[in-house]
Each structure stands twice: as C-alpha cells, then as structure tokens.
Design a protein around this motif. Structure first.
Motif, mmCIF file in Angstrom:
data_model
loop_
_atom_site.group_PDB
_atom_site.id
_atom_site.type_symbol
_atom_site.label_atom_id
_atom_site.label_comp_id
_atom_site.label_asym_id
_atom_site.label_seq_id
_atom_site.Cartn_x
_atom_site.Cartn_y
_atom_site.Cartn_z
ATOM 1 N N ASP A 168 0.811 -1.215 0.000
ATOM 2 C CA ASP A 168 0.000 0.000 0.000
ATOM 3 C C ASP A 168 0.843 1.263 0.000
ATOM 4 O OD1 ASP A 168 0.914 -0.807 2.504
ATOM 5 O OD2 ASP A 168 -0.667 0.259 3.571
ATOM 6 N N GLN A 169 2.097 1.162 0.385
ATOM 7 C CA GLN A 169 2.891 2.364 0.634
ATOM 8 C C GLN A 169 3.241 3.194 -0.613
ATOM 9 O OE1 GLN A 169 3.508 3.473 3.881
ATOM 10 N NE2 GLN A 169 2.045 1.817 4.239
ATOM 11 N N PRO A 170 3.625 2.577 -1.754
ATOM 12 C CA PRO A 170 4.002 3.416 -2.908
ATOM 13 C C PRO A 170 2.897 4.339 -3.397
ATOM 14 C CG PRO A 170 4.740 1.152 -3.222
ATOM 15 C CD PRO A 170 3.856 1.144 -2.020
ATOM 16 N N TRP A 190 -3.595 -6.606 13.524
ATOM 17 C CA TRP A 190 -2.127 -6.671 13.505
ATOM 18 C C TRP A 190 -1.527 -5.483 12.752
ATOM 19 C CZ3 TRP A 190 1.204 -10.840 10.593
ATOM 20 C CH2 TRP A 190 2.536 -10.729 11.004
ATOM 21 N N TRP A 191 -2.118 -5.149 11.617
ATOM 22 C CA TRP A 191 -1.555 -4.083 10.789
ATOM 23 C C TRP A 191 -1.886 -2.689 11.326
ATOM 24 C CZ3 TRP A 191 1.031 -7.764 8.697
ATOM 25 C CH2 TRP A 191 1.930 -7.515 7.664
ATOM 26 N N SER A 192 -2.645 -2.612 12.425
ATOM 27 C CA SER A 192 -2.820 -1.328 13.118
ATOM 28 C C SER A 192 -1.552 -0.956 13.874
ATOM 29 C CB SER A 192 -3.986 -1.396 14.110
ATOM 30 O OG SER A 192 -5.165 -1.857 13.509
ATOM 31 N N ASN A 193 -0.735 -1.942 14.138
ATOM 32 C CA ASN A 193 0.531 -1.731 14.855
ATOM 33 C C ASN A 193 1.510 -0.956 13.966
ATOM 34 O OD1 ASN A 193 1.801 -3.257 17.492
ATOM 35 N ND2 ASN A 193 3.379 -2.597 16.050
ATOM 36 N N LYS A 194 2.332 -0.127 14.596
ATOM 37 C CA LYS A 194 3.356 0.603 13.850
ATOM 38 C C LYS A 194 4.228 -0.370 13.054
ATOM 39 C CE LYS A 194 3.736 4.518 17.031
ATOM 40 N NZ LYS A 194 4.575 5.181 18.066
ATOM 41 N N GLU A 239 2.605 -7.848 23.289
ATOM 42 C CA GLU A 239 1.330 -8.189 23.904
ATOM 43 C C GLU A 239 0.317 -7.073 23.722
ATOM 44 O OE1 GLU A 239 -1.494 -10.396 26.077
ATOM 45 O OE2 GLU A 239 0.440 -10.996 25.232
ATOM 46 N N ILE A 240 0.787 -5.825 23.864
ATOM 47 C CA ILE A 240 -0.077 -4.651 23.753
ATOM 48 C C ILE A 240 0.211 -3.950 22.427
ATOM 49 C CG2 ILE A 240 -0.785 -2.465 24.787
ATOM 50 C CD1 ILE A 240 -1.480 -4.948 26.427
ATOM 51 N N LEU A 241 -0.838 -3.580 21.748
ATOM 52 C CA LEU A 241 -0.713 -2.923 20.442
ATOM 53 C C LEU A 241 0.076 -1.627 20.537
ATOM 54 C CD1 LEU A 241 -1.780 -2.844 17.413
ATOM 55 C CD2 LEU A 241 -3.644 -1.425 18.306
ATOM 56 N N ASP A 242 1.045 -1.461 19.663
ATOM 57 C CA ASP A 242 1.775 -0.201 19.514
ATOM 58 C C ASP A 242 1.125 0.553 18.352
ATOM 59 O OD1 ASP A 242 3.617 1.834 19.624
ATOM 60 O OD2 ASP A 242 5.250 0.686 18.694
ATOM 61 N N ASP A 243 0.108 1.351 18.690
ATOM 62 C CA ASP A 243 -0.763 1.928 17.667
ATOM 63 C C ASP A 243 -0.020 2.773 16.648
ATOM 64 O OD1 ASP A 243 -3.812 1.561 18.494
ATOM 65 O OD2 ASP A 243 -2.641 1.873 20.335
ATOM 66 N N SER A 244 -0.353 2.576 15.372
ATOM 67 C CA SER A 244 0.073 3.511 14.344
ATOM 68 C C SER A 244 -0.593 4.854 14.591
ATOM 69 C CB SER A 244 -0.318 3.000 12.956
ATOM 70 O OG SER A 244 0.362 1.816 12.635
ATOM 71 N N VAL A 245 0.056 5.898 14.144
ATOM 72 C CA VAL A 245 -0.506 7.238 14.266
ATOM 73 C C VAL A 245 -1.055 7.654 12.911
ATOM 74 C CG1 VAL A 245 -0.030 9.663 14.785
ATOM 75 C CG2 VAL A 245 1.087 7.853 16.118
ATOM 76 N N GLY A 246 -2.307 8.076 12.903
ATOM 77 C CA GLY A 246 -2.922 8.518 11.655
ATOM 78 C C GLY A 246 -3.867 7.482 11.083
ATOM 79 N N ALA A 247 -4.116 7.600 9.783
ATOM 80 C CA ALA A 247 -5.102 6.742 9.134
ATOM 81 C C ALA A 247 -4.718 5.267 9.194
ATOM 82 C CB ALA A 247 -5.294 7.175 7.680
ATOM 83 N N GLU A 248 -3.428 4.962 9.269
ATOM 84 C CA GLU A 248 -3.004 3.567 9.283
ATOM 85 C C GLU A 248 -3.404 2.847 10.567
ATOM 86 O OE1 GLU A 248 1.064 3.050 8.208
ATOM 87 O OE2 GLU A 248 0.683 3.555 6.107
ATOM 88 N N ALA A 249 -3.846 3.584 11.579
ATOM 89 C CA ALA A 249 -4.356 2.945 12.793
ATOM 90 C C ALA A 249 -5.598 2.107 12.516
ATOM 91 C CB ALA A 249 -4.665 4.005 13.855
ATOM 92 N N PHE A 250 -6.266 2.372 11.376
ATOM 93 C CA PHE A 250 -7.494 1.637 11.037
ATOM 94 C C PHE A 250 -7.215 0.376 10.228
ATOM 95 C CE2 PHE A 250 -9.050 5.788 12.145
ATOM 96 C CZ PHE A 250 -10.278 5.539 12.751
ATOM 97 N N LEU A 278 -6.326 -3.343 9.471
ATOM 98 C CA LEU A 278 -6.511 -4.554 10.258
ATOM 99 C C LEU A 278 -5.545 -5.661 9.857
ATOM 100 C CD1 LEU A 278 -10.419 -4.757 10.311
ATOM 101 C CD2 LEU A 278 -8.905 -3.633 11.950
ATOM 102 N N CYS A 279 -5.236 -5.757 8.568
ATOM 103 C CA CYS A 279 -4.425 -6.869 8.083
ATOM 104 C C CYS A 279 -3.551 -6.398 6.924
ATOM 105 C CB CYS A 279 -5.307 -8.031 7.658
ATOM 106 S SG CYS A 279 -6.594 -7.581 6.489
ATOM 107 N N ASN A 280 -2.646 -7.283 6.512
ATOM 108 C CA ASN A 280 -1.713 -6.906 5.445
ATOM 109 C C ASN A 280 -2.454 -6.631 4.142
ATOM 110 O OD1 ASN A 280 -2.078 -9.838 5.739
ATOM 111 N ND2 ASN A 280 -0.843 -9.970 3.878
#
Length: 424
Positions: free
Chosen positions: A84-86, A276-280, A289-300, A302-304
C-alpha cells in the motif's frame, strides 16, 4: 471537425493509449460494425478501463512469488508487506490530504465505511441521529442502518435528505437548514461527494465547514468523487472519508479502497477496531502483547494489504500523478460541457438532463432520461458499441478525461440521435 480539433489540441490526448479499450468484437453483444473498432466506453463511473501497465505489475508480483518466495514481502517494485505504501503519496494529493499520514489504502469501500462510522458514531440519549440522503447508494443505506441496529438505535433516528417536490437535485441551503434544525440531535453526517444517480456534486466545502463549526462529526463517501472532482478534505476539515478505486481510479473490479482520517484526530483518535496491521510498521514483528498503535489513518488497518490489488491500483495512480488532478478536471469541464452542449443542440425534446448544468456542481457524469423506453434503447446502443448504463429510468453517461475523447462524445450523440429517431 471541431471535435477533431479539440482532440488534436488536447494536452492529455496521449493518455488514451495508456489504457486497454474494449472493442466491438470483445464485448458480449451482437455488435454492428468492425469488430476491431474501439467501443465508445462512457462507463468509467462504474468500472474504469484497465491501464496497460497493470499486466506488467501483476506479472512482476507473480514472478517474485515464484522466484523469491517469502522474500517477495520486502523486495521488488511493490513489496507485498508494504504494497500500500508506494501509492499513498499519490492518493493523498488526489483527495487533498495534508500528507500521506491522513490516508490509508485498504479493504473495500463498505468495510472502510463500517470501520470509520463505528469510530465516529457515538450515540447517546440526545445525540443519536445520522444524516444521509434519501437516494443514497444502497451499500451506504445498508451500512448505516446495520450500524444503528448494532448499537440499538431505532430506525426513526435516521434523517433522510430529499430534494424539493418535483426537483431532482439537493439544494445546499436545504441541507444546511436540516442540519441547523437538528444540530442538537445529530451524531453523524454521512453524505456522498457526488450522487451516483443524478451526478450532482454536493457542496462539500460548505457542508463540511458547517459541520465542523457546530461540532458535528462528518464523513464523505467519495466513490463517485475521487479521481473525478477536486477534493480538499484536509482544508475543509472533514473528519473522515472513504472511497473505492474501481471507478474513476481505474483499479479493477473489486479493487482495493481507501480512507481519509483528519490530522486533528491523530493524537487522540476515537475508539475503533484494531488488528495486527494497526501496529506501527517498525515494531509490528516484535509481536508485542499490547498494540503499539500507528498514528494517523493507518491505525485503522486490520491486516496486510493484498499486493495484487495494490499493484493494479498503483498502475493507474501513476498516470494520475503524471498529469495531476488540475489538468484532468480542466479537461473534464470541457468534455462533459461539450456532451451537454451537443445533447441540448441535437436532442432537444428527446432527452432531459437531470445533472446540474453548473460545471461546479457535477463531475464527468450526465444523467439522462428519455421519452422512449430506456432498456431497449440501451440494448441498441450496446449493439453499436456504446457502453453506458441504466439505473432505473436514468441512463448514466460519463466520458472521463483520462481516456475519452471529444470525437467519441460527438459519435455518441450522433448514434443516440439515430436510435431515438428510429424509436419515434
């Protein structure tokens, strides 16, 4: 001759060759004419054409899978784990985001709609109403009503915006009047940027700024707006927006979709579903064990991301980035304006146009009604290689600037006139 002159002077004319065009001999109809001739494809508002580079990008991924196995995740033109990144910087420019952190490429439109609405719709005893338009696309209505049921909110808390009697178009002042009257009860405004049936572009700037001023959460369904009309989501202050990519963005049937999430919420986002993909990205494989939340829209997320869909998406977005939305919108004004002019001049009394005549209140699409039966008319047009569609009694015709021409517009109107005269 005038249409040919417009095509010759069109700075975007070479883009037509970047797409594969259906031919009379390749569509599933008994067509009349040279089977090698291109169809007049005016249905980019429903499914855009395939970019030529899509095959190459898909082929590269298949080769990477075969030749590299697990290493396809982190190498190649479109690494599978970061597929998704490019495209993020490009889609950020198209929707008017401040930067790529406000956008995410993921899922399908209705999934994204559910994810974002669930985050922003927080009903209580007094503020629990949702505002949509009465003729919203079915998926929006289904999604909104199912969310209300999930949260035990009665269906009578749904506000349906309707045009005035004997009118087809929603007036901005009428929308604002409803929002003003119900502002103490509204928990979410969810509207289309461009209405799929009439082709009307809502005044997103005015409506959004009213909502922001009165602290009313507002989201936009941009399915028929993204890649079609100018968008400035960050500047307007929209809380969120969602869109699909298979229409004007030409990313294939069922293509990967996207969402916008405004920066003002990034440091204190509303509660929402995670995966899983909400994680940074940097700590994702630490398997915390605890989610390291992404900041911004990528926090939403869910998966690769699906790399195959992302590859086709990127193939099209590269073309948008090559020319820019300003150039596409400039041609769109001329192309749809030329279609409108020819219909008024050549088909007076035979065709009515539902779409607003003001170019600022529409995109590519014109919605047409006829005095004759429309289903058989569409069938005859398809036999002559014209591809558009019907929604009820309305024929939707959408010449898009990235691959359609002025000559095609002229040919369409001439064919339509012949078929209407034969029906008389």
């Amino acid at each position: 001759e005038f249409a040919a002159l417009l095509d010759e002077s069109d700075p975007l004319k070479d883009l037509k060759q970047e797409f594969i065009h259906p031919k009379l001999g390749t569509i599933p109809r008994e067509t009349i004419g040279d089977p090698e001739k291109d169809c007049i494809y005016f249905l980019g508002n429903s499914l855009g054409l395939k970019p030529r580079t899509a095959d190459r990008y898909m082929g590269e991924l298949l080769e990477d899978w075969g030749n590299k196995g697990i290493f396809m995740h982190t190498s190649g033109r479109i690494p599978a784990a970061y597929a998704d990144q490019p495209s993020k910087p490009i889609i950020a420019r198209i929707v008017g985001a401040a930067d790529p952190s406000e956008v995410v490429i993921m899922n399908g439109l209705t999934v994204n709609l559910h994810l974002l609405m669930l985050a922003f719709y927080k009903p209580n005893q007094t503020r629990n109403k949702i505002v949509i338009e009465d003729h919203a696309f079915p998926s929006d209505r289904y999604a909104v009503r199912s969310l209300m049921r999930l949260l035990n909110v009665e269906d009578d808390r749904l506000i349906l915006l309707r045009p005035r009697e004997n009118e087809h178009i929603l007036r901005t002042e009428d929308i604002i009047n409803v929002l003003t009257k119900e502002k103490e009860n509204i928990a979410l405004i969810m509207l289309p940027g461009v209405q799929y049936y009439t082709g009307q572009k809502l005044d997103m700037k005015t409506i959004t700024r009213f909502a922001v001023e009165h602290n009313l959460p507002i989201g936009w369904d941009l399915a028929h707006a993204v890649g079609n009309v100018p968008l400035k989501l960050h500047d307007w202050g929209a809380d969120f927006a969602v869109w699909c990519s298979y229409k004007y963005l030409n990313s294939g049937a069922g293509g990967i979709s996207g969402a916008f999430f405004h920066k003002k919420h990034h440091l204190n986002p509303p509660s929402h579903l995670s995966g899983w993909w909400s994680n940074k990205q940097g700590t994702r494989f630490e398997m915390r064990e605890i989610l390291d939340d992404s900041v911004g829209a990528e926090a939403f997320r869910l998966c690769n991301p699906p790399p195959w869909l992302a590859a086709i998406h990127h193939a099209s977005l590269e073309l948008f980035d090559k020319v820019g939305m300003d150039s596409l919108v400039k041609k769109q004004f001329l192309l749809t304006g030329y279609l409108e002019y020819l219909i008024i001049k050549k088909l007076a009394g035979m065709v009515d146009i539902l779409t607003p005549s003001n170019p600022e209140e529409r995109g590519c699409q014109l919605s047409l009604t006829f005095s004759v039966e429309a289903t058989s008319l569409l069938g005859r047009l398809e036999c002559r290689g014209v591809v558009c569609d019907l929604r009820g009694r309305v024929m939707r015709v959408a010449p898009v600037p990235i691959y359609n021409t002025f000559t095609e517009v002229l040919s369409f109107v001439n064919i339509l006139r012949e078929e209407l005269e034969n029906s008389a």
